[in-house]
Design a protein around this motif. Structure first.
Motif, PDB file in Angstrom:
ATOM      1  N   ARG A  28       0.809   0.155 -12.601  1.00 43.45           N
ATOM      2  CA  ARG A  28       2.125   0.506 -12.435  1.00 43.45           C
ATOM      3  C   ARG A  28       2.236  -0.200 -10.663  1.00 43.45           C
ATOM      4  NH1 ARG A  28       0.826   4.726 -15.182  1.00 43.45           N
ATOM      5  NH2 ARG A  28       2.082   5.388 -17.044  1.00 43.45           N
ATOM      6  N   VAL A  29       3.350  -0.997 -10.785  1.00 48.31           N
ATOM      7  CA  VAL A  29       3.868  -1.496  -9.423  1.00 48.31           C
ATOM      8  C   VAL A  29       5.197  -1.256  -8.951  1.00 48.31           C
ATOM      9  CG1 VAL A  29       3.912  -3.803  -7.874  1.00 48.31           C
ATOM     10  CG2 VAL A  29       2.069  -3.477  -9.697  1.00 48.31           C
ATOM     11  N   LEU A  30       5.370  -0.760  -7.937  1.00 47.50           N
ATOM     12  CA  LEU A  30       6.684  -0.183  -7.497  1.00 47.50           C
ATOM     13  C   LEU A  30       7.582  -0.872  -6.818  1.00 47.50           C
ATOM     14  CD1 LEU A  30       5.797   3.525  -6.526  1.00 47.50           C
ATOM     15  CD2 LEU A  30       6.879   2.733  -8.605  1.00 47.50           C
ATOM     16  N   GLY A  31       8.958  -1.562  -7.144  1.00 45.77           N
ATOM     17  CA  GLY A  31       9.894  -2.350  -6.335  1.00 45.77           C
ATOM     18  C   GLY A  31      10.828  -1.368  -5.815  1.00 45.77           C
ATOM     19  N   GLN A  32      11.868  -1.724  -5.571  1.00 47.11           N
ATOM     20  CA  GLN A  32      12.907  -0.923  -4.506  1.00 47.11           C
ATOM     21  C   GLN A  32      13.372   0.106  -5.489  1.00 47.11           C
ATOM     22  OE1 GLN A  32      15.417  -3.806  -2.944  1.00 47.11           O
ATOM     23  NE2 GLN A  32      14.228  -3.851  -0.581  1.00 47.11           N
ATOM     24  N   SER A  33      14.212  -0.433  -6.552  1.00 50.21           N
ATOM     25  CA  SER A  33      14.679   0.521  -7.474  1.00 50.21           C
ATOM     26  C   SER A  33      14.103   0.605  -8.978  1.00 50.21           C
ATOM     27  CB  SER A  33      16.361   0.098  -7.686  1.00 50.21           C
ATOM     28  OG  SER A  33      16.329  -1.095  -8.160  1.00 50.21           O
ATOM     29  N   THR A  48       7.903 -13.676  -1.039  1.00 50.08           N
ATOM     30  CA  THR A  48       7.970 -12.822   0.316  1.00 50.08           C
ATOM     31  C   THR A  48       8.665 -13.295   1.190  1.00 50.08           C
ATOM     32  OG1 THR A  48       5.853 -13.815   0.873  1.00 50.08           O
ATOM     33  CG2 THR A  48       5.652 -12.050  -0.884  1.00 50.08           C
ATOM     34  N   ALA A  49       9.190 -12.431   1.895  1.00 52.27           N
ATOM     35  CA  ALA A  49       9.804 -12.598   3.341  1.00 52.27           C
ATOM     36  C   ALA A  49       8.964 -11.915   4.258  1.00 52.27           C
ATOM     37  CB  ALA A  49      11.401 -11.909   3.109  1.00 52.27           C
ATOM     38  N   THR A 108      11.112  -8.295   5.443  1.00 57.15           N
ATOM     39  CA  THR A 108      11.858  -7.581   4.520  1.00 57.15           C
ATOM     40  C   THR A 108      11.292  -7.179   2.942  1.00 57.15           C
ATOM     41  OG1 THR A 108      12.737  -9.465   3.828  1.00 57.15           O
ATOM     42  CG2 THR A 108      14.104  -8.524   5.587  1.00 57.15           C
ATOM     43  N   GLY A 109      10.533  -7.782   2.509  1.00 58.22           N
ATOM     44  CA  GLY A 109       9.486  -7.409   1.366  1.00 58.22           C
ATOM     45  C   GLY A 109       9.778  -8.979   0.434  1.00 58.22           C
ATOM     46  N   GLY A 110      10.444  -8.861  -0.478  1.00 62.93           N
ATOM     47  CA  GLY A 110      10.458 -10.200  -1.257  1.00 62.93           C
ATOM     48  C   GLY A 110      10.927  -9.674  -2.780  1.00 62.93           C
ATOM     49  N   ALA A 114      12.885  -6.706  -6.889  1.00 57.56           N
ATOM     50  CA  ALA A 114      12.819  -6.706  -5.633  1.00 57.56           C
ATOM     51  C   ALA A 114      11.964  -5.685  -5.152  1.00 57.56           C
ATOM     52  CB  ALA A 114      14.226  -6.385  -4.949  1.00 57.56           C
ATOM     53  N   PHE A 115      11.158  -6.035  -3.867  1.00 62.93           N
ATOM     54  CA  PHE A 115      10.284  -5.070  -3.369  1.00 62.93           C
ATOM     55  C   PHE A 115      10.322  -5.192  -1.608  1.00 62.93           C
ATOM     56  CE2 PHE A 115       7.624  -8.864  -4.250  1.00 62.93           C
ATOM     57  CZ  PHE A 115       7.260  -8.944  -3.049  1.00 62.93           C
ATOM     58  N   ARG A 116       9.910  -3.894  -1.360  1.00 65.95           N
ATOM     59  CA  ARG A 116      10.030  -3.823   0.217  1.00 65.95           C
ATOM     60  C   ARG A 116       8.655  -4.502   0.739  1.00 65.95           C
ATOM     61  NH1 ARG A 116      13.459   0.753  -1.038  1.00 65.95           N
ATOM     62  NH2 ARG A 116      15.225   0.542   0.271  1.00 65.95           N
ATOM     63  N   ASN A 117       8.612  -4.489   1.855  1.00 64.04           N
ATOM     64  CA  ASN A 117       7.466  -5.084   2.840  1.00 64.04           C
ATOM     65  C   ASN A 117       6.224  -4.136   2.471  1.00 64.04           C
ATOM     66  OD1 ASN A 117       6.327  -7.002   4.371  1.00 64.04           O
ATOM     67  ND2 ASN A 117       6.946  -5.727   6.345  1.00 64.04           N
ATOM     68  N   GLY A 118       5.250  -4.686   2.356  1.00 62.47           N
ATOM     69  CA  GLY A 118       4.004  -3.892   2.189  1.00 62.47           C
ATOM     70  C   GLY A 118       3.497  -3.609   0.814  1.00 62.47           C
ATOM     71  N   ARG A 119       4.480  -4.137  -0.321  1.00 60.55           N
ATOM     72  CA  ARG A 119       3.957  -4.228  -1.621  1.00 60.55           C
ATOM     73  C   ARG A 119       3.460  -5.401  -1.989  1.00 60.55           C
ATOM     74  NH1 ARG A 119       3.533   0.917  -3.704  1.00 60.55           N
ATOM     75  NH2 ARG A 119       5.109   2.121  -2.899  1.00 60.55           N
ATOM     76  N   GLN A 120       3.450  -6.694  -1.155  1.00 57.27           N
ATOM     77  CA  GLN A 120       3.152  -7.987  -1.572  1.00 57.27           C
ATOM     78  C   GLN A 120       1.816  -7.854  -2.374  1.00 57.27           C
ATOM     79  OE1 GLN A 120       4.135  -7.090   1.342  1.00 57.27           O
ATOM     80  NE2 GLN A 120       5.352  -8.732   2.313  1.00 57.27           N
TER      81      GLN A 120
END
Length: 154
Positions: free
Chosen positions: A17-22, A60-61, A64-66, A87-93
């Motif tokens: 399981r990989v979490l994105g923003q929403s 990735t940005a 900000t994430g990617g 979409a995901f936040r920084n640190g989830r790359q």
């Protein structure tokens, strides 16, 4: 960037399981499911088999994430390709890179299985020669035809 570990691989009993923003992506080794974060997987969720995945892209940005995008084949002739994007936040790359590595490995394994099923198996030459000689003995094949078939076999 170091290669993400591939063991243990995801299974239906222990999916990745990989979490994105929403949203979150769940991968069980065969199916990729995109669903609302924190909610159980439901029949209406976006779900795709690894064999239907055409490509994946991880953008990735720096701060900000990617986003992680999966391009899939669809049976719709008017829209033969669709995209699933999370979409995901920084640190989830690294989590998404690991997910991509697992999906790539599963796609390669599925492709290899598919090619094994499609590839015709060559008959055993000795068995084929025996079968041809039996045809000669029952009169369905002449000796000349037998010799020609034997030449083609070997």
């Amino acid at each position: 960037m170091a290669s993400p570990p591939l063991f243990p691989p995801p299974t239906p009993r222990d999916p990745l399981r990989v979490l994105g923003q929403s949203e979150q992506i769940t991968f069980d080794g065969t199916w990729v499911t995109v669903h609302r974060k924190g909610e159980p997987v439901r029949p209406g969720d976006r779900r795709v088999h690894v064999q239907d995945i055409l490509s994946m892209e991880l953008k990735t940005a720096r701060f900000t994430g990617g986003q992680f995008t999966i391009e899939i084949a669809t049976p719709d002739a008017l829209r033969p390709v669709a995209e699933l994007t999370v979409a995901f936040r920084n640190g989830r790359q690294d989590d998404f890179a690991r997910l991509r590595a697992f999906i790539d490995a599963a796609r390669a394994a599925a492709l290899a299985r598919q090619q094994q099923q499609v590839a015709p198996s060559r008959p055993d030459p000795a068995e084929e020669l025996r079968r041809l000689w039996q045809l000669v003995q029952v009169g369905q094949l002449s000796k000349e035809e037998f010799e020609e078939a034997k030449r083609q076999l070997f």
